[in-house]
Design an enzyme around this catalytic site. Structure first.
Site, PDB file in Angstrom:
ATOM      1  N   CYS A  38       0.936  -1.271  -0.160  1.00 48.08           N
ATOM      2  CA  CYS A  38      -0.714  -0.613  -0.212  1.00 48.08           C
ATOM      3  C   CYS A  38       0.744   1.296  -0.445  1.00 48.08           C
ATOM      4  CB  CYS A  38      -0.454  -0.186   1.378  1.00 48.08           C
ATOM      5  SG  CYS A  38      -1.846  -1.385   1.841  1.00 48.08           S
ATOM      6  N   ASP A 445      19.869  37.808 -12.453  1.00 49.09           N
ATOM      7  CA  ASP A 445      18.611  38.595 -13.174  1.00 49.09           C
ATOM      8  C   ASP A 445      17.864  39.410 -11.983  1.00 49.09           C
ATOM      9  OD1 ASP A 445      15.936  37.215 -14.528  1.00 49.09           O
ATOM     10  OD2 ASP A 445      15.029  37.426 -12.412  1.00 49.09           O
TER      11      ASP A 445
END
Length: 495
Positions: A38, A445
């Protein structure tokens, strides 16, 4: 919690007992009494701790003789975040397996791409994941088969072929072994209304799971705002784009939902389903662990308010690494609108046309080989950038530079820096969005420097880089939070 073969058993047991979905895909719980495996968040009553054992992959569970739970469907868990945050042999191999390389080229092809012997690859995968490349690819084929059985009306023979099985018998045997049901029984149990509508050959509707939280604004906002006309579009609340795939081409529509991403795929060849799904997940960074990322970034008092305001930001990536590198060059020192215009011209002139009856998509983005054949004098860009462009596409076309899920990040960065016109910004944005490096950082940037200054962080590249050491190994995610301080349209979902 550690991954690989060295689990912290106590933490695993607690995760299962609390049904903690954050750990779905990190590990799998096998129940010794029922021989079922599971996901940690399985809704059934947890077994006794002494009856639990833990495996790092579904393939390892299957090899040990466990079958998938019919309730929690562990084969549909999000992928482990490990494979998209590492650049070692195992992580690169897992990305290639997800991209279907074993099905197309076999284990020798996988090893050749990685630059290791077959034995070395098998040994390392077995040590960390409890299964070798063939077993991992088999588990992936089983998941693809289940998806096609439950969501399409295709005949079983076509499904076996599309999922990558070599024969109908192998397909039947694998489905029975993994799911304890025959393919026909799987189809009979599927919820009504899940199959694709008749009259839409090659079209599949899927649900792409993710770990919560997920903030769709910057993710889809960035993709929509930078979309290249003809290749990408935002339509009816969905990001749509064309896909170049190993066996053909496709068109995908991705729509953010509260607990999943709705994915509508139209493929010219269903054998590309696994690859197309994997690339869409990678583009949307759906296998990330946002809780781990955000908890780390919150330790910085300057970033904590940004994370608390909109947690779960992902790094928008790409479905085609070479395409993104070309677009990064086109975007050097120009506006987003100008970059889109340059790319659209290339697409119209050199992209492969295709038909899109549902919208405005017209072409595949040109391949490096097609762009390498372009007359440089026809390119409407400054001479220096023209040289950058032609050098890049030439080296992509002849294989001197390889950009892919198997790329060695450090080596690829070094090769890109050797190209004319490639500075830190271009290399870092390719590392972040094409290579998938979660620690790539755009210190030069302009938007990042402006955001840093407004927050009281150092604004010069060198000082900001030094300050960002504390954000490792998640600096690419810090970039998303810093960009979000701006009102640029890439940070918001289109209306």
């Amino acid at each position: 919690m550690q991954t690989g073969t060295h689990f912290d058993r106590e933490h695993c047991v607690r995760a299962v007992q609390s049904k903690d979905a954050r750990f779905d895909g990190w590990f799998f719980t096998a129940v010794l009494t029922t021989r079922i495996y599971c996901r940690p968040s399985c809704p059934v009553v947890p077994p006794k701790a002494e009856n639990m054992t833990f495996y790092p992959s579904a393939a390892a569970c299957q090899q040990a003789g466990f079958r998938a739970c019919k309730r929690c469907r562990p084969d549909t868990s999000p992928g482990s975040p490990e494979w998209n945050q590492r650049a070692d042999l195992v992580a690169r191999a897992m990305r290639l397996i997800a991209d279907g390389v074993v099905d197309r080229e076999g284990v020798p092809g996988l090893a050749a791409r990685l630059g290791y012997s077959t034995r070395q690859v098998e040994r390392q995968l077995l040590a960390e994941l409890g299964a070798g490349p063939l077993a991992l690819a088999r588990a992936q084929r089983a998941q693809t088969a289940r998806l096609l059985v439950e969501t399409t009306p295709l005949p079983m023979a076509e499904i076996a072929f599309a999922a990558g099985f070599s024969s109908i018998r192998t397909f039947n045997d694998t489905v029975r072994e993994v799911f304890a049901l025959s393919p026909s029984e799987l189809r009979a149990r599927a919820p009504k209304g899940r199959t694709s509508a008749p009259g839409t050959p090659g079209t599949l509707v899927l649900r792409l799971p993710f770990r919560a939280p997920l903030n769709p604004d910057n993710l889809f906002g960035h993709l929509a705002a930078t979309a290249v006309p003809g290749v990408e579009e935002w339509r009816d609340g969905a990001y749509r784009r064309t896909l170049r795939l190993p066996y053909g081409h496709g068109i995908v529509a991705l729509t953010p939902k509260p607990d999943h991403i709705a994915c509508r795929l139209t493929l010219s060849d269903l054998r590309d389903l696994t690859v197309a799904t994997s690339r869409c997940r990678r583009m949307l960074d759906l296998d990330a662990d946002p809780v781990a990322v955000d908890d780390h970034l919150r330790t910085d008092p300057f970033l904590a308010p940004l994370v608390d305001k909109a947690p779960g930001r992902r790094v928008p990536r790409t479905v085609d690494e070479a395409e993104f590198a070309v677009r990064a060059v086109l975007g050097q020192q120009v506006s987003t609108a100008a970059a889109r215009t340059h790319a659209a011209r290339l697409v119209t002139a050199h992209g492969k046309p295709l038909d899109d009856p549902e919208g405005g998509l017209t072409h595949l983005f040109p391949s490096p080989e097609a762009l390498a054949a372009v007359d440089p004098e026809t390119l409407a860009m400054p001479r220096t950038r023209r040289t950058t462009f032609t050098t890049l596409v030439g080296q992509l076309a002849d294989g001197t530079i390889h950009l892919g899920v198997d790329s060695d990040w450090a080596e690829t960065r070094a090769r890109l820096l050797e190209l004319p016109g490639f500075g830190p910004w271009t290399v870092d944005v390719i590392a972040m969005r094409a290579l998938g490096d979660p620690d790539a950082f755009l210190a030069t940037d302009l938007g990042i420097r402006r955001a840093a200054g407004e927050l009281g962080l150092p604004a010069t590249p060198a000082a900001l880089t030094a300050r960002a050491e504390a954000w490792r190994p998640w600096r690419a995610y810090a970039v998303q939070y810093l960009w979000a301080t701006d009102s640029h349209p890439i940070n918001f979902l289109p209306v």
